[in-house]
Design a protein around this motif. Structure first.
Motif, short mmCIF file in Angstrom:
data_model
loop_
_atom_site.label_atom_id
_atom_site.label_comp_id
_atom_site.label_asym_id
_atom_site.label_seq_id
_atom_site.Cartn_x
_atom_site.Cartn_y
_atom_site.Cartn_z
N PHE A 61 0.80 -1.21 0.00
CA PHE A 61 0.00 0.00 0.00
C PHE A 61 0.84 1.27 0.00
O PHE A 61 0.32 2.36 0.18
N ALA A 62 2.16 1.12 -0.23
CA ALA A 62 3.03 2.30 -0.25
C ALA A 62 2.61 3.28 -1.34
O ALA A 62 2.60 4.51 -1.14
N LEU A 63 2.27 2.77 -2.51
CA LEU A 63 1.83 3.61 -3.63
C LEU A 63 0.37 3.35 -3.99
O LEU A 63 -0.11 3.87 -4.99
N PHE A 64 -0.30 2.53 -3.20
CA PHE A 64 -1.67 2.10 -3.51
C PHE A 64 -2.61 3.29 -3.66
O PHE A 64 -3.30 3.43 -4.67
N SER A 65 -2.62 4.16 -2.65
CA SER A 65 -3.57 5.27 -2.66
C SER A 65 -3.25 6.28 -3.76
O SER A 65 -4.15 6.74 -4.48
N VAL A 66 -1.97 6.63 -3.88
CA VAL A 66 -1.57 7.60 -4.91
C VAL A 66 -1.89 7.06 -6.29
O VAL A 66 -2.41 7.78 -7.16
N SER A 67 -1.60 5.79 -6.51
CA SER A 67 -1.88 5.17 -7.80
C SER A 67 -3.38 5.12 -8.08
O SER A 67 -3.82 5.35 -9.22
N ALA A 70 -4.29 8.66 -9.18
CA ALA A 70 -3.67 9.08 -10.43
C ALA A 70 -4.23 8.33 -11.63
O ALA A 70 -4.57 8.93 -12.66
N VAL A 71 -4.35 7.01 -11.52
CA VAL A 71 -4.84 6.22 -12.64
C VAL A 71 -6.32 6.46 -12.86
O VAL A 71 -6.79 6.48 -14.01
N SER A 72 -7.07 6.68 -11.79
CA SER A 72 -8.50 6.99 -11.95
C SER A 72 -8.69 8.28 -12.73
O SER A 72 -9.65 8.41 -13.50
N TYR A 73 -7.78 9.23 -12.55
CA TYR A 73 -7.88 10.47 -13.33
C TYR A 73 -7.70 10.19 -14.82
O TYR A 73 -8.28 10.88 -15.66
N LEU A 74 -6.93 9.16 -15.15
CA LEU A 74 -6.71 8.82 -16.56
C LEU A 74 -7.98 8.30 -17.23
O LEU A 74 -8.05 8.27 -18.46
N GLY A 120 -3.89 -0.59 -6.76
CA GLY A 120 -4.61 0.56 -6.21
C GLY A 120 -5.80 0.99 -7.04
O GLY A 120 -6.90 1.23 -6.50
N PRO A 121 -5.66 1.13 -8.36
CA PRO A 121 -6.79 1.61 -9.17
C PRO A 121 -7.79 0.52 -9.52
O PRO A 121 -8.78 0.81 -10.21
#
Length: 422
Positions: A61-67, A70-74, A120-121
């Motif tokens: 979960f280190a990058l889970f939330s940020v990812s 970010a990917v949802s914005y894509l 994450g996404p």
């Protein structure tokens, strides 16, 4: 990948997509389950403490939330079919290196970070894709089915991966999940398609109506949904990582018995989600705060009793019954947040929801491992960790009782949007 136009087979196509995405979520949660099931042999083989193992689990979960965000914005510009395929391939790439016999704690940490960034996404993008196949009033049941991927993933993975670990070792548990993900990716590359309600911003020529994101994310519905999902995901992540160890170390069950009980609890979660979806599918309005909050509070009481009782039979009944009710908020949070967001903003709003609840995935495995290691005894530490989970569920359940009102907030946001364009 093919495009699909709405026709007489739309409903059937939507449900076929639902089952394929269910399989997507199944392998997603098999990813998470494998670490918990293999906890003892991994710790023994690599010489890890519970805190170190909790750190490895939390690394997912280190990058889970940020990812997730970010990917949802894509999703505003990139097809969800492409995003889902990329995720599945990355999942496989994160699992297969653990087959290497020299792969140790460092490799485990690195691959869990990669896996978490790709996972994450998964929920927001899959939900956004699924909602592109169904009208608003029909989304509750498909969303509930999608979320049973968590329960189905655990139910299928627990006995299957336990056998793999027993017969081939813990490394092949990782390898088998990675191979399953490659199979899913191959199917999706050939058959994945977007639905007629996807409504991306670039299609149609006209700019879609939007609402400022701050208004959506500061609404009572979004805040209570996000915090409630955080509490439920805290329990889910902690249980996936530590429940097998707890059942073996504290209650004295064997690995096989623990695996069966984890499977039963996962099936109970699935029954609760689908049952709730069936009950609410025919309602003209999506479920809101009072019922959902009450279920969360009941689950909180069940978790507290689970922590305090020494009777194994009662622990089993609680795991297979009222503790599963906390998962309802995950379905309600997805549908409620989708309800208050314009279609063109749905992916980002669901990504922001995932950003919040995924923080629990980063915190709970480490926190529970830390509490268990530093307490006077493992049993005392686990008891304190379960009581913390109970408090989180109870507080956020009370918040949902008061603030989770998707229909009301949707009307308020629509009114503010109309004023901006008038």
């Amino acid at each position: 990948m093919t495009r699909h136009s709405p026709d007489g087979t739309l409903r059937g196509s939507g449900w076929r997509t639902t089952w394929v995405l269910l399989a997507f979520m199944l392998v997603n949660f098999a990813d998470k389950t494998v670490l918990g099931l293999a906890a003892k042999p991994i710790m023994d083989d690599l010489g890890l403490t519970r805190e170190q193992f909790g750190t490895a689990s939390a690394a997912s979960f280190a990058l889970f939330s940020v990812s997730a965000l970010a990917v949802s914005y894509l999703t505003r510009t990139v097809r969800t079919t492409v995003l889902l395929l990329a995720m599945a391939l990355l999942w496989a790439g994160a699992q297969l290196p653990m087959l290497w016999t020299a792969a140790g704690f460092g490799t485990l940490l690195a691959t869990r970070v990669l896996l978490g960034a790709a996972e994450g996404p998964a929920m927001p993008v899959a939900t956004h894709h699924l909602h592109g196949w169904f009208e608003q009033r029909e989304r509750t049941l498909p969303t509930a089915v999608l979320l049973t991927g968590a329960a189905a993933g655990v139910a299928v993975a627990a006995p299957t991966l336990t056998l793999v670990i027993d017969h081939f070792g813990w490394r092949w548990a990782f390898g088998s999940v990675g191979l399953a993900e490659l199979v899913w990716a191959a199917y999706w590359a050939l058959r994945g398609a977007e639905g007629p309600y996807a409504r991306r911003a670039e299609e149609g020529g006209a700019a879609p109506e939007t609402v400022p994101y701050r208004r959506i994310l500061l609404s009572g519905t979004w805040i209570s949904a996000a915090l409630g999902a955080f509490a439920a995901y805290w329990m889910l992540s902690a249980n996936l990582t530590w429940m097998p160890d707890y059942l073996e170390s504290v209650t004295g069950l064997s690995l096989h018995q623990a695996g069966l009980l984890v499977t039963g609890a996962a099936l109970a979660n699935g029954v609760v989600l689908v049952g709730h979806g069936l009950l609410t599918q025919r309602r003209p309005k999506p479920p809101s705060g009072p019922g959902t909050g009450a279920l969360m509070c009941l689950a909180a009481v069940a978790v507290a009793l689970f922590a305090l009782t020494d009777a194994v039979w009662l622990k089993v009944l609680l795991m297979l019954g009222p503790m599963a009710l906390a998962n309802v908020i995950m379905t309600v949070a997805q549908t409620a947040c989708a309800r208050i967001a314009p279609a063109s903003q749905r992916g980002v709003v669901l990504g922001a929801l995932a950003f919040v609840y995924a923080l629990a995935g980063a915190l709970s495995p480490w926190a529970v491992g830390r509490i268990a290691d530093t307490a006077d005894s493992v049993a005392t530490g686990y008891r304190a960790a379960f009581l913390l989970t109970s408090a989180l569920l109870g507080l956020t359940g009370l918040l949902a009782l008061r603030l989770l009102r998707p229909e009301r907030d949707a009307r308020c946001l629509a009114t503010s949007r109309d004023r901006r364009f008038s």
